[in-house]
Design a protein around this motif. Sequence first.
Motif, PDB file in Angstrom:
ATOM      1  N   GLU A  98       0.826  -1.202   0.000  1.00  0.00           N
ATOM      2  CA  GLU A  98       0.000   0.000   0.000  1.00  0.00           C
ATOM      3  C   GLU A  98       0.863   1.255   0.000  1.00  0.00           C
ATOM      4  O   GLU A  98       0.550   2.241  -0.682  1.00  0.00           O
ATOM      5  CB  GLU A  98      -0.934   0.015   1.211  1.00  0.00           C
ATOM      6  CG  GLU A  98      -1.869   1.229   1.201  1.00  0.00           C
ATOM      7  CD  GLU A  98      -2.796   1.293   2.395  1.00  0.00           C
ATOM      8  OE1 GLU A  98      -3.512   2.310   2.519  1.00  0.00           O
ATOM      9  OE2 GLU A  98      -2.790   0.341   3.211  1.00  0.00           O
ATOM     10  N   SER A 123       2.022   1.869  -3.418  1.00  0.00           N
ATOM     11  CA  SER A 123       0.925   2.238  -4.312  1.00  0.00           C
ATOM     12  C   SER A 123       0.516   3.698  -4.129  1.00  0.00           C
ATOM     13  O   SER A 123       0.012   4.328  -5.054  1.00  0.00           O
ATOM     14  CB  SER A 123      -0.284   1.319  -4.087  1.00  0.00           C
ATOM     15  OG  SER A 123      -0.891   1.586  -2.831  1.00  0.00           O
ATOM     16  N   ARG A 124       0.740   4.238  -2.929  1.00  0.00           N
ATOM     17  CA  ARG A 124       0.359   5.624  -2.662  1.00  0.00           C
ATOM     18  C   ARG A 124       1.395   6.619  -3.176  1.00  0.00           C
ATOM     19  O   ARG A 124       1.091   7.807  -3.330  1.00  0.00           O
ATOM     20  CB  ARG A 124       0.174   5.842  -1.161  1.00  0.00           C
ATOM     21  CG  ARG A 124      -1.068   5.216  -0.587  1.00  0.00           C
ATOM     22  CD  ARG A 124      -1.355   5.835   0.765  1.00  0.00           C
ATOM     23  NE  ARG A 124      -2.421   5.167   1.482  1.00  0.00           N
ATOM     24  CZ  ARG A 124      -2.916   5.603   2.634  1.00  0.00           C
ATOM     25  NH1 ARG A 124      -2.447   6.717   3.171  1.00  0.00           N
ATOM     26  NH2 ARG A 124      -3.882   4.941   3.242  1.00  0.00           N
ATOM     27  N   LEU A 125       2.611   6.155  -3.389  1.00  0.00           N
ATOM     28  CA  LEU A 125       3.700   7.052  -3.781  1.00  0.00           C
ATOM     29  C   LEU A 125       4.095   6.824  -5.228  1.00  0.00           C
ATOM     30  O   LEU A 125       4.083   5.696  -5.718  1.00  0.00           O
ATOM     31  CB  LEU A 125       4.918   6.830  -2.874  1.00  0.00           C
ATOM     32  CG  LEU A 125       4.729   7.178  -1.402  1.00  0.00           C
ATOM     33  CD1 LEU A 125       5.920   6.688  -0.592  1.00  0.00           C
ATOM     34  CD2 LEU A 125       4.553   8.680  -1.210  1.00  0.00           C
ATOM     35  N   ALA A 178       3.724   9.614   2.487  1.00  0.00           N
ATOM     36  CA  ALA A 178       2.421   9.061   2.102  1.00  0.00           C
ATOM     37  C   ALA A 178       1.335   9.350   3.134  1.00  0.00           C
ATOM     38  O   ALA A 178       0.188   8.962   2.940  1.00  0.00           O
ATOM     39  CB  ALA A 178       2.544   7.550   1.896  1.00  0.00           C
ATOM     40  N   MET A 235       0.984   8.024   6.076  1.00  0.00           N
ATOM     41  CA  MET A 235       0.535   6.739   6.611  1.00  0.00           C
ATOM     42  C   MET A 235       1.171   6.496   7.975  1.00  0.00           C
ATOM     43  O   MET A 235       2.327   6.853   8.206  1.00  0.00           O
ATOM     44  CB  MET A 235       0.923   5.592   5.655  1.00  0.00           C
ATOM     45  CG  MET A 235       0.188   5.601   4.336  1.00  0.00           C
ATOM     46  SD  MET A 235       0.804   4.298   3.218  1.00  0.00           S
ATOM     47  CE  MET A 235       0.314   2.802   4.118  1.00  0.00           C
TER      48      MET A 235
END
Length: 651
Positions: A18, A21-23, A100, A102
């Motif tokens: 994840e 995928s966000r970056l 991100a 997170m």
Amino acid sequence: MFVLYIKMNLYPKEFIEELKSRLNIVEVISRYVTGMTKKGKSYFACCPFHHEKTPSFSVNEYEQFYYCFGCGKSGDLIRFIEEIDNVEYADAVAILAKYANMSLPQLVDDGGKQAALKQKKDKLYAIIRLTAQYYHERLKSRGGAALAYLKKRLINDNLITRFGIGYSPDFDGLVGFLKKAGYDEDAMIESGAVSRTQNGSLMDAMALRVVFPIINSYDDVIGFSGRILENKEGAAKYKNTGATPIFDKSRNLYGVNLLKKERRQNGINDVILVEGHIDLVSLSGAGIKNAVAGMGTAFTKYQAALIKRYSDKVYIAYDGDKAGQSAALRGLDILAAEGLDVRVMSLPDGSDPDDIINKRGKEYFLELKEKALPLYEYKIIALSREFDLDSNDERGKFAKKAVGLLSGLDSAVLAEAYAGLISELSGISRGAIQREFDKTADINGGFKQNNNNPAPARDSAKRRGKYAEQDGGGNFDGYMNGGYADAYGDGDYGDIGIQDADARGSVKKPTAAKKAARFILNSFLFKKPYADAACLDEIGDCFDDASHAAVSKYIAECQRRGIEPRVSALYDEMESTPEVGEIVNFNGGFLNAADGKKYFDDSVAMLKREKINAGIEALKRDLDGRSDIKERALLTAEIGKLLKLKNKYKR
């Protein structure tokens, strides 16, 4: 030893997936590398890991990995942060998690080592940040003398807030404050905020000083630099926090957090390097926000690399006294070795950037910047000050030593141009300087080529040609001994050089078998249609190279689990090596799937033949050492079987 499956175990796999995928790898790397330009499917820039003039550092946005055709560095987003920031895997993940937005999950149990290390660092960061807040509040509430000092230096409230400047009014106030906050003595000492006296009691490490928090490029307060208010015999004017698990003064620069912010918001063309913290504060107050300050110690290659993240050009604005100019000279070669364009500002004797800004203004400082001298011109002029140029003997010594300086250049043309400056300063004829120049060049075997700036090894697309033209008939060995094309067979890389001998060391031409292995593994990684039907398990034992075997295991595991292999996931599961980079970026430049399939099949056949040949040679060596007739007969029969099997893989 090549280790597989060592990193992903630190965090849950789902979290790492994840996070990536966000970056966007291009956006993150652009924070560190300037001038990235899209070419085909990839982005290119000059490599941040070695010096070069021609961009050979590529970033593949779709597959989320980078590769340098010059030095061979490669990896995914996490590996890039590990390399560029010189941090461990867990710290790299933490940095990216901030980008991100997170929260980090609990570290997977590895015996508690990583979790304990992270917990300790988190505690130290918390102590240092709380200490910075304490100092800042004390400056406002009890900082009469400190505020008077700052006012005298023309540092106003806005600058105090911007830099988080503080004050330590006593020896024990911070100790009590941190104890009340719940921190134990060992943690307070390990953070560097507190030290132990000779009698064993605790004291504020920055006691009675104006305090400048040192903040890294991720906005973490990591340490302090304190300026004493009253000069006392035996007391250092400036004092830095000692080395801690979160602070190393040789790897940090004061103000780098604000430099990063300025680059992101407004862009910068260059970086100004100053000596003192107050110099930097004054420049910032005047609107010059592209500066950083050293840490009061010898300049290091790590600090030079940190500057290069933000610009390829640096201006040194050290104090105009002899000590400042000597410090500038010491840092010049370190900065140049990182591939930076180095210019030196000549400040009036006895003045520093703070004096110039406050007494003569921003415009005068910028005029001095415009007149800054290139590296070798400054070196020659600085050298001239060491000699009495009214003396014939001294003039000769200066000229000879100055010519010796020029041997460090990678250009005889530039060296000859500087010969005119030496002639002008020494009063010795240009012809005599030129003869000394020629003599020095002969002794040195010609002026050296700068190893930090090698000419890229280029091989034009026209010279490479298509594989069929290389071998006159499209046979496998002809292709395998031919040139590389781009990493995906689509011409994205065009005419880019593929190796940099000075950056990568002595480059040996890979064998046909090694190229075959790279091609097979690359075909599986990038899901080529001709690789779908082949079962990697059948040829897995043919990979003798440790990197090849590890990549093969990763692909085979993906096949068994019914998932597609991905380059970015590959780098999660194994250490990056130059050979992994070669696998990821290998391609023959095939124009269609049929050609690719032919060479894929030929590659598999070659590896199997190589494996069989190795078995035959081993049996022959065993046979040579046997005298028993029956044993020799058995070995001979085994050799015969392998020879028959080998015939199956003839082209």
